[in-house]
Design a protein around this motif. Sequence first.
Motif, PDB file in Angstrom:
ATOM      1  N   ILE A 103       1.590 -35.643   1.862  1.00 43.16           N
ATOM      2  CA  ILE A 103       2.797 -34.818   1.803  1.00 43.16           C
ATOM      3  C   ILE A 103       3.459 -34.775   3.173  1.00 43.16           C
ATOM      4  CG2 ILE A 103       1.948 -33.425  -0.131  1.00 43.16           C
ATOM      5  CD1 ILE A 103       1.466 -31.158   1.781  1.00 43.16           C
ATOM      6  N   PHE A 104       4.766 -34.744   3.140  1.00 44.03           N
ATOM      7  CA  PHE A 104       5.575 -34.676   4.355  1.00 44.03           C
ATOM      8  C   PHE A 104       6.532 -33.505   4.158  1.00 44.03           C
ATOM      9  CE2 PHE A 104       9.825 -36.073   6.049  1.00 44.03           C
ATOM     10  CZ  PHE A 104       9.559 -35.834   7.388  1.00 44.03           C
ATOM     11  N   ILE A 105       6.387 -32.471   4.977  1.00 46.22           N
ATOM     12  CA  ILE A 105       7.259 -31.308   4.852  1.00 46.22           C
ATOM     13  C   ILE A 105       8.593 -31.686   5.483  1.00 46.22           C
ATOM     14  CG2 ILE A 105       7.592 -28.847   5.337  1.00 46.22           C
ATOM     15  CD1 ILE A 105       5.113 -29.276   3.666  1.00 46.22           C
ATOM     16  N   ARG A 106       9.579 -31.872   4.645  1.00 46.10           N
ATOM     17  CA  ARG A 106      10.888 -32.256   5.148  1.00 46.10           C
ATOM     18  C   ARG A 106      11.587 -31.065   5.785  1.00 46.10           C
ATOM     19  NH1 ARG A 106      14.528 -34.287   7.914  1.00 46.10           N
ATOM     20  NH2 ARG A 106      16.611 -34.415   7.067  1.00 46.10           N
ATOM     21  N   GLN A 107      11.480 -29.917   5.117  1.00 45.87           N
ATOM     22  CA  GLN A 107      12.188 -28.728   5.583  1.00 45.87           C
ATOM     23  C   GLN A 107      11.517 -27.476   5.032  1.00 45.87           C
ATOM     24  OE1 GLN A 107      16.420 -28.589   4.464  1.00 45.87           O
ATOM     25  NE2 GLN A 107      16.726 -29.648   6.402  1.00 45.87           N
ATOM     26  N   GLY A 113      -3.109 -24.342   0.470  1.00 49.38           N
ATOM     27  CA  GLY A 113      -4.519 -24.031   0.251  1.00 49.38           C
ATOM     28  C   GLY A 113      -5.152 -25.271  -0.326  1.00 49.38           C
ATOM     29  N   VAL A 114      -6.240 -25.729   0.261  1.00 44.95           N
ATOM     30  CA  VAL A 114      -6.811 -26.994  -0.200  1.00 44.95           C
ATOM     31  C   VAL A 114      -8.319 -26.985  -0.031  1.00 44.95           C
ATOM     32  CG1 VAL A 114      -6.504 -28.147   2.033  1.00 44.95           C
ATOM     33  CG2 VAL A 114      -6.537 -29.515  -0.044  1.00 44.95           C
ATOM     34  N   ILE A 115      -8.983 -27.660  -0.937  1.00 45.38           N
ATOM     35  CA  ILE A 115     -10.431 -27.785  -0.810  1.00 45.38           C
ATOM     36  C   ILE A 115     -10.747 -29.158  -0.263  1.00 45.38           C
ATOM     37  CG2 ILE A 115     -12.583 -27.982  -2.093  1.00 45.38           C
ATOM     38  CD1 ILE A 115     -11.444 -25.884  -3.991  1.00 45.38           C
ATOM     39  N   CYS A 116     -11.480 -29.184   0.831  1.00 43.69           N
ATOM     40  CA  CYS A 116     -11.876 -30.467   1.388  1.00 43.69           C
ATOM     41  C   CYS A 116     -13.305 -30.350   1.865  1.00 43.69           C
ATOM     42  CB  CYS A 116     -10.950 -30.877   2.520  1.00 43.69           C
ATOM     43  SG  CYS A 116     -10.328 -29.513   3.483  1.00 43.69           S
ATOM     44  N   LYS A 117     -14.074 -31.370   1.605  1.00 44.83           N
ATOM     45  CA  LYS A 117     -15.497 -31.390   1.979  1.00 44.83           C
ATOM     46  C   LYS A 117     -16.182 -30.072   1.625  1.00 44.83           C
ATOM     47  CE  LYS A 117     -14.497 -34.391   5.897  1.00 44.83           C
ATOM     48  NZ  LYS A 117     -13.844 -34.056   7.170  1.00 44.83           N
ATOM     49  N   ASP A 118     -16.051 -29.671   0.399  1.00 52.90           N
ATOM     50  CA  ASP A 118     -16.726 -28.478  -0.119  1.00 52.90           C
ATOM     51  C   ASP A 118     -16.276 -27.164   0.507  1.00 52.90           C
ATOM     52  OD1 ASP A 118     -18.008 -30.502  -1.268  1.00 52.90           O
ATOM     53  OD2 ASP A 118     -20.028 -29.977  -0.593  1.00 52.90           O
ATOM     54  N   GLU A 119     -15.218 -27.213   1.276  1.00 53.53           N
ATOM     55  CA  GLU A 119     -14.761 -25.983   1.908  1.00 53.53           C
ATOM     56  C   GLU A 119     -13.328 -25.731   1.494  1.00 53.53           C
ATOM     57  OE1 GLU A 119     -15.925 -23.939   4.628  1.00 53.53           O
ATOM     58  OE2 GLU A 119     -17.959 -24.682   4.280  1.00 53.53           O
ATOM     59  N   PHE A 120     -12.969 -24.473   1.562  1.00 51.50           N
ATOM     60  CA  PHE A 120     -11.587 -24.138   1.292  1.00 51.50           C
ATOM     61  C   PHE A 120     -10.895 -23.887   2.617  1.00 51.50           C
ATOM     62  CE2 PHE A 120      -8.346 -20.896   0.834  1.00 51.50           C
ATOM     63  CZ  PHE A 120      -7.556 -21.437  -0.157  1.00 51.50           C
ATOM     64  N   GLY A 121      -9.689 -24.377   2.745  1.00 47.85           N
ATOM     65  CA  GLY A 121      -8.950 -24.115   3.975  1.00 47.85           C
ATOM     66  C   GLY A 121      -7.507 -23.786   3.664  1.00 47.85           C
ATOM     67  N   GLU A 122      -6.917 -22.984   4.507  1.00 47.41           N
ATOM     68  CA  GLU A 122      -5.501 -22.680   4.371  1.00 47.41           C
ATOM     69  C   GLU A 122      -4.798 -23.162   5.617  1.00 47.41           C
ATOM     70  OE1 GLU A 122      -4.787 -18.545   3.548  1.00 47.41           O
ATOM     71  OE2 GLU A 122      -3.972 -19.083   1.595  1.00 47.41           O
ATOM     72  N   LYS A 123      -3.703 -23.885   5.423  1.00 45.06           N
ATOM     73  CA  LYS A 123      -2.964 -24.441   6.550  1.00 45.06           C
ATOM     74  C   LYS A 123      -1.524 -23.955   6.513  1.00 45.06           C
ATOM     75  CE  LYS A 123      -6.406 -26.915   7.682  1.00 45.06           C
ATOM     76  NZ  LYS A 123      -7.121 -26.560   8.888  1.00 45.06           N
ATOM     77  N   SER A 124      -1.029 -23.578   7.661  1.00 41.32           N
ATOM     78  CA  SER A 124       0.395 -23.284   7.745  1.00 41.32           C
ATOM     79  C   SER A 124       1.109 -24.581   8.062  1.00 41.32           C
ATOM     80  CB  SER A 124       0.665 -22.283   8.864  1.00 41.32           C
ATOM     81  OG  SER A 124       0.071 -21.062   8.537  1.00 41.32           O
ATOM     82  N   LEU A 125       2.107 -24.899   7.289  1.00 48.41           N
ATOM     83  CA  LEU A 125       2.837 -26.147   7.504  1.00 48.41           C
ATOM     84  C   LEU A 125       4.296 -25.858   7.790  1.00 48.41           C
ATOM     85  CD1 LEU A 125       1.405 -28.333   4.583  1.00 48.41           C
ATOM     86  CD2 LEU A 125       0.567 -28.170   6.921  1.00 48.41           C
ATOM     87  N   LYS A 126       4.888 -26.731   8.630  1.00 46.65           N
ATOM     88  CA  LYS A 126       6.319 -26.600   8.912  1.00 46.65           C
ATOM     89  C   LYS A 126       6.959 -27.984   8.886  1.00 46.65           C
ATOM     90  CE  LYS A 126       6.072 -26.858  13.975  1.00 46.65           C
ATOM     91  NZ  LYS A 126       4.695 -27.291  14.222  1.00 46.65           N
ATOM     92  N   GLY A 127       8.288 -28.008   9.048  1.00 45.23           N
ATOM     93  CA  GLY A 127       9.017 -29.271   8.993  1.00 45.23           C
ATOM     94  C   GLY A 127       8.383 -30.345   9.866  1.00 45.23           C
ATOM     95  N   GLY A 128       8.193 -31.534   9.334  1.00 41.13           N
ATOM     96  CA  GLY A 128       7.633 -32.636  10.095  1.00 41.13           C
ATOM     97  C   GLY A 128       6.138 -32.797   9.909  1.00 41.13           C
ATOM     98  N   ASP A 129       5.486 -31.805   9.295  1.00 39.75           N
ATOM     99  CA  ASP A 129       4.038 -31.882   9.113  1.00 39.75           C
ATOM    100  C   ASP A 129       3.663 -32.865   8.012  1.00 39.75           C
ATOM    101  OD1 ASP A 129       3.146 -30.275  11.122  1.00 39.75           O
ATOM    102  OD2 ASP A 129       3.029 -28.447   9.921  1.00 39.75           O
ATOM    103  N   ILE A 130       2.545 -33.528   8.259  1.00 39.04           N
ATOM    104  CA  ILE A 130       2.017 -34.502   7.313  1.00 39.04           C
ATOM    105  C   ILE A 130       0.609 -34.082   6.949  1.00 39.04           C
ATOM    106  CG2 ILE A 130       1.138 -36.875   7.231  1.00 39.04           C
ATOM    107  CD1 ILE A 130       3.717 -37.522   8.887  1.00 39.04           C
ATOM    108  N   TYR A 131       0.273 -34.149   5.666  1.00 41.07           N
ATOM    109  CA  TYR A 131      -1.066 -33.764   5.243  1.00 41.07           C
ATOM    110  C   TYR A 131      -1.497 -34.636   4.071  1.00 41.07           C
ATOM    111  CZ  TYR A 131      -5.124 -30.749   4.971  1.00 41.07           C
ATOM    112  OH  TYR A 131      -6.409 -30.292   5.027  1.00 41.07           O
TER     113      TYR A 131
END
Length: 455
Positions: A103-107, A113-131
Amino acid sequence: MEKNKRVFTFLLLLVFFHGAIMMRSNGYEFEEEQQGGGEGEGRERGWFMMKESKQVFKSEGGEMRVVISPRGKIIEKPMHIGFLTMEPKTLFVPQYLDSSILIFIRQGEATLGVICKDEFGEKSLKGGDIYWIPAGSAFYLLNTGRGQRLHVIISIDPSQSLGLETYQPFYIGGGQSSVLAGFDPDTLTSALNITRPEVQQMIKSQFRGPIVHIRKEEAPTMWTEFLGWRGEEKHKHLKKLLEMKQGFSQYQDYNNPWWSWRNIVKSMLDLTQEKNKHSKCEDSYNIYDRKSDYSNDYGWSKALDYDAYEPLKYSGVGVYLVNLTAGSMMAPHMNPTATEYGIVLAGSGEIQVVYPNGTSAMNTRVSVGDVFWIPRYFAFCQIASRSSPFEFVGFTTSAHKNRPQFLVGSNSLLKSLNLTSLAMAFGVDEATMREFVESQKEAVILPTATAAPPE
Ligand SMILES: *[C@@H]1O[C@H](CO)[C@@H](O)[C@H](O)[C@H]1NC(C)=O
Ligand SMILES: *[C@@H]1O[C@H](CO)[C@@H](O)[C@H](O)[C@H]1NC(C)=O
Ligand SMILES: *[C@@H]1O[C@H](CO)[C@@H](O)[C@H](O)[C@H]1NC(C)=O
Ligand SMILES: *[C@@H]1O[C@H](CO)[C@@H](O)[C@H](O)[C@H]1NC(C)=O
């Protein structure tokens, strides 16, 4: 040695300019498929434009449109491009997909909220971020920008998909469309250790679409509960979801909705209890903040490979961002290792693509939202219109350093070849060849006032 090298480069050049023979023996399968719909000139002009798109859903809080990958032998790795728009204060409900996405946050601003490697994580994303979110990983996306729409551009890798037209989402909660809803109510009752009416409430709640409003002033929904924005009562309800029967242990694999659901809910609770919990989830990467890999008076370009953002290694996708000033041109070049999918973000311009046999394959005006693709080896260039800067983002099908080969400019591959041989290949004298190769002093991004389309 030197001689061998010369002969080799010369042969390379010959192969490139006469690549038609090679390409032909492979067969342009895609032609047939692409030609199906189009007619005459229009078909030729738009060959490398991705025009086939599908609205995957449109619900109260937003919509998603997917531009479908071209198909055929020439595509070594297909990729769909998704455009997700979310209204302010909305939630893209928890789900997992049959495809890996970048994903690419355009604006806008969001919490992922995402589960990765058996863990849950929350990420703040802003314009330009890639995940990057792998197939089968549960996630949700919350628009946190105040009074702001969220625009997300998504590259969808269908290689692990179930083979459907775009991709298949599995919604974890959210009424009748939830993957939970398909289970027998008695099974759910015992699996979740909740009462029948509670199961009814959870499953039979009206499905309001994949993107829902979560305004506090409105009647509470299962999503305001889910997000833990309301008191103890709701927490208790969520906790009950966690209390699953052993009978479901056989489903405890990574891709299982039960597993994901439980982890999300559990983590939501954990998060509210211990705020700054360390998470194994990767950070996002902001491409707007990255310093340019190449820049001159006529624009800049940035390219992201897995050296810069490690998850790209697993995704097998690279990302680039280009900004050309009005009237400038990305010099004719080709990608020896990757297919490129580009999306116009701002301004307008022209894309020119050339067949291996040296005839024009496409020369098309593009504007915001257009998606184009360039097969590897094909020579192409992008030219900004004279009226405004031309900005585009792209995904390449290789996370390795993409080394574009420039055919024009001071770093042109022609310059590294032996001039005598080159002159022979082009059938001109050496002076003419020298003029041809050395006149352009700029590299990569060139001023082109006359070639640029007027607006
Ligand atoms: C089910 O919930 C009740 C309380 O509501 C609890 O006493 C019981 O231990 C739970 N059973 C399981 C298997 O979690
Ligand atoms: C692209 O360049 C123009 C100036 O040429 C500038 O106004 C614009 O903000 C740039 N875009 C980005 C994303 O930096
Ligand atoms: C060049 O290749 C394209 C694609 O195969 C074909 O349509 C076109 O006719 C060819 N042109 C020439 C001059 O061979
Ligand atoms: C280029 O090749 C020619 C003949 O093959 C040779 O005479 C000449 O020295 C070469 N020039 C360079 C710069 O290597």
